[in-house]
Design a protein around this motif. Structure first.
Motif, mmCIF file in Angstrom:
data_model
loop_
_atom_site.group_PDB
_atom_site.id
_atom_site.type_symbol
_atom_site.label_atom_id
_atom_site.label_comp_id
_atom_site.label_asym_id
_atom_site.label_seq_id
_atom_site.Cartn_x
_atom_site.Cartn_y
_atom_site.Cartn_z
ATOM 1 N N UNK A 1 0.814 -1.207 0.000
ATOM 2 C CA UNK A 1 0.000 0.000 0.000
ATOM 3 C C UNK A 1 0.853 1.265 0.000
ATOM 4 N N UNK A 2 1.992 1.247 0.720
ATOM 5 C CA UNK A 2 2.818 2.453 0.823
ATOM 6 C C UNK A 2 3.268 2.942 -0.543
ATOM 7 N N UNK A 3 3.596 2.026 -1.424
ATOM 8 C CA UNK A 3 4.061 2.409 -2.764
ATOM 9 C C UNK A 3 2.981 3.189 -3.506
ATOM 10 N N UNK A 4 1.735 2.734 -3.430
ATOM 11 C CA UNK A 4 0.646 3.407 -4.138
ATOM 12 C C UNK A 4 0.279 4.724 -3.478
ATOM 13 N N UNK A 5 0.261 4.768 -2.149
ATOM 14 C CA UNK A 5 -0.049 6.013 -1.448
ATOM 15 C C UNK A 5 0.964 7.090 -1.829
ATOM 16 N N UNK A 6 2.236 6.725 -1.836
ATOM 17 C CA UNK A 6 3.290 7.668 -2.195
ATOM 18 C C UNK A 6 3.072 8.196 -3.610
ATOM 19 N N UNK A 7 2.751 7.310 -4.542
ATOM 20 C CA UNK A 7 2.561 7.723 -5.934
ATOM 21 C C UNK A 7 1.364 8.658 -6.091
ATOM 22 N N UNK A 8 0.264 8.358 -5.409
ATOM 23 C CA UNK A 8 -0.935 9.194 -5.523
ATOM 24 C C UNK A 8 -0.668 10.612 -5.019
ATOM 25 N N UNK A 9 0.021 10.725 -3.880
ATOM 26 C CA UNK A 9 0.246 12.052 -3.319
ATOM 27 C C UNK A 9 1.329 12.811 -4.081
ATOM 28 N N UNK A 10 2.256 12.124 -4.714
ATOM 29 C CA UNK A 10 3.193 12.804 -5.609
ATOM 30 C C UNK A 10 2.421 13.450 -6.758
ATOM 31 N N UNK A 11 1.444 12.724 -7.302
ATOM 32 C CA UNK A 11 0.616 13.286 -8.359
ATOM 33 C C UNK A 11 -0.172 14.488 -7.881
ATOM 34 N N UNK A 12 -0.714 14.414 -6.661
ATOM 35 C CA UNK A 12 -1.475 15.534 -6.119
ATOM 36 C C UNK A 12 -0.607 16.767 -5.925
ATOM 37 N N UNK A 13 0.614 16.567 -5.395
ATOM 38 C CA UNK A 13 1.513 17.704 -5.193
ATOM 39 C C UNK A 13 1.978 18.284 -6.524
ATOM 40 N N UNK A 14 2.191 17.421 -7.517
ATOM 41 C CA UNK A 14 2.554 17.917 -8.849
ATOM 42 C C UNK A 14 1.434 18.788 -9.414
ATOM 43 N N UNK A 15 0.191 18.370 -9.209
ATOM 44 C CA UNK A 15 -0.953 19.167 -9.667
ATOM 45 C C UNK A 15 -0.986 20.526 -8.973
ATOM 46 N N UNK A 16 -0.766 20.549 -7.656
ATOM 47 C CA UNK A 16 -0.791 21.811 -6.917
ATOM 48 C C UNK A 16 0.343 22.724 -7.380
ATOM 49 N N UNK A 17 1.525 22.147 -7.627
ATOM 50 C CA UNK A 17 2.645 22.949 -8.117
ATOM 51 C C UNK A 17 2.355 23.504 -9.496
ATOM 52 N N UNK A 18 1.766 22.678 -10.353
ATOM 53 C CA UNK A 18 1.419 23.128 -11.710
ATOM 54 C C UNK A 18 0.399 24.257 -11.650
ATOM 55 N N UNK A 19 -0.559 24.166 -10.762
ATOM 56 C CA UNK A 19 -1.603 25.179 -10.663
ATOM 57 C C UNK A 19 -1.062 26.503 -10.118
ATOM 58 N N UNK A 20 0.024 26.427 -9.346
ATOM 59 C CA UNK A 20 0.580 27.644 -8.745
ATOM 60 C C UNK A 20 1.531 28.384 -9.689
ATOM 61 N N UNK A 21 1.853 27.781 -10.839
ATOM 62 C CA UNK A 21 2.776 28.427 -11.778
ATOM 63 C C UNK A 21 2.090 29.623 -12.425
ATOM 64 N N UNK A 22 2.688 30.789 -12.274
ATOM 65 C CA UNK A 22 2.071 32.016 -12.782
ATOM 66 C C UNK A 22 2.336 32.239 -14.264
ATOM 67 N N UNK A 23 3.380 31.638 -14.788
ATOM 68 C CA UNK A 23 3.736 31.833 -16.193
ATOM 69 C C UNK A 23 4.097 30.497 -16.825
ATOM 70 N N UNK A 24 3.495 30.211 -17.963
ATOM 71 C CA UNK A 24 3.793 28.968 -18.667
ATOM 72 C C UNK A 24 5.182 29.041 -19.294
#
Length: 273
Positions: free
Chosen positions: A106-129
């Protein structure tokens, strides 16, 4: 005469055990409760990914703000990393042994899911493409790096841990919808393959088990020549699983949800159109 991995089926009595069966149908067979070998090794991920998704959903239910979600995600990843460091530590040798791939759990999948979530939050915070050129280089670097990580040669010490930011870079680099990698991965053949990818993943180890006894006595050249028929057979089975099980099941669920929403609107007097 059927092998489960490298172990004869007669040496795996838990496969016929009622408790093991109940774990399987409740999607708990891949979370570490029972570490027995599975006939279809790949099915561990259905279990682990389901409960990882429950954990991710819990994050969004329990947190209200963006900062809280990011903190929750960082804490979840840190706990997973601590779990692996604990498992890899060898006190007698005073060193870590991370030469093997991450175990299925389970730890492997939990880690992967939250990496994806943090990547999404970082992408959304980018002010300039980024520019197309910068995006192309980012995609080239991240995809090449992740292929090297997947190959996992022994000299990539603890690659499973430091690959996390590379996976995040892959997600961010592709999410802009521009760049050469998006064009390649968005082509019709790749989309067709991607739609069937989960079915291919779920059946590939079963196909290996079916042919393993028949190829052990062949030469290396003959085994290499069998690679193409094996890949074609796996893709064909994955196609059948996608068209006969995945798509009809998804359509059935969507229709049930649509009817439920229509009935709810009718009961409340709201327009159904």
């Amino acid at each position: 005469g059927i092998d489960i991995g490298m172990t004869p089926i007669q040496d795996q009595p838990q496969i016929f055990d009622l408790g093991y069966f109940l774990l399987t149908i409740s999607l708990l067979h891949g979370v570490g409760i029972d570490d027995s070998d599975l006939f279809n090794f790949a099915s561990w991920s259905i279990s682990a990914e389901f409960w990882a998704f429950v954990a991710l959903t819990g994050c969004f239910v329990l947190t209200r703000g963006r900062r809280q979600r990011i903190g929750f995600g960082i804490a979840a990843i840190a706990l997973c990393i601590a779990f692996y460091l604990f498992r890899w530590w060898q006190p007698e040798a005073h060193r870590f042994d991370a030469s093997m791939l991450l175990d299925r759990n389970l730890a492997r999948s939990v880690m992967a899911y939250f990496v994806g979530m943090l990547a999404f939050e970082l992408r959304r915070s980018m002010r300039q493409d980024p520019t197309d050129r910068a995006l192309g280089w980012m995609q080239a670097f991240s995809l090449t790096a992740i292929v090297l990580v997947i190959c996992n040669p022994p000299w990539l010490f603890m690659s499973q841990i430091w690959s996390l930011p590379i996976w995040a870079a892959v997600i961010i680099g592709l999410s802009h919808g521009r760049g050469w990698a998006v064009s390649v991965l968005g082509s019709r053949p790749m989309v067709w393959l991607g739609e069937r990818a989960f079915g291919i993943y779920m059946c590939h180890s079963v196909v290996i088990i079916m042919v393993k006894r028949r190829v052990l006595m062949l030469s290396e050249l003959e085994q290499t020549l069998l690679l193409l028929p094996y890949l074609l057979a796996t893709i064909l089975i994955g196609h059948v699983l996608y068209t006969r099980i995945e798509k009809p099941a998804a359509a059935w669920v969507k229709e049930r949800l649509r009817r439920q929403r229509t009935d709810d609107r009718a009961l409340s007097g709201a327009p159904t159109a």
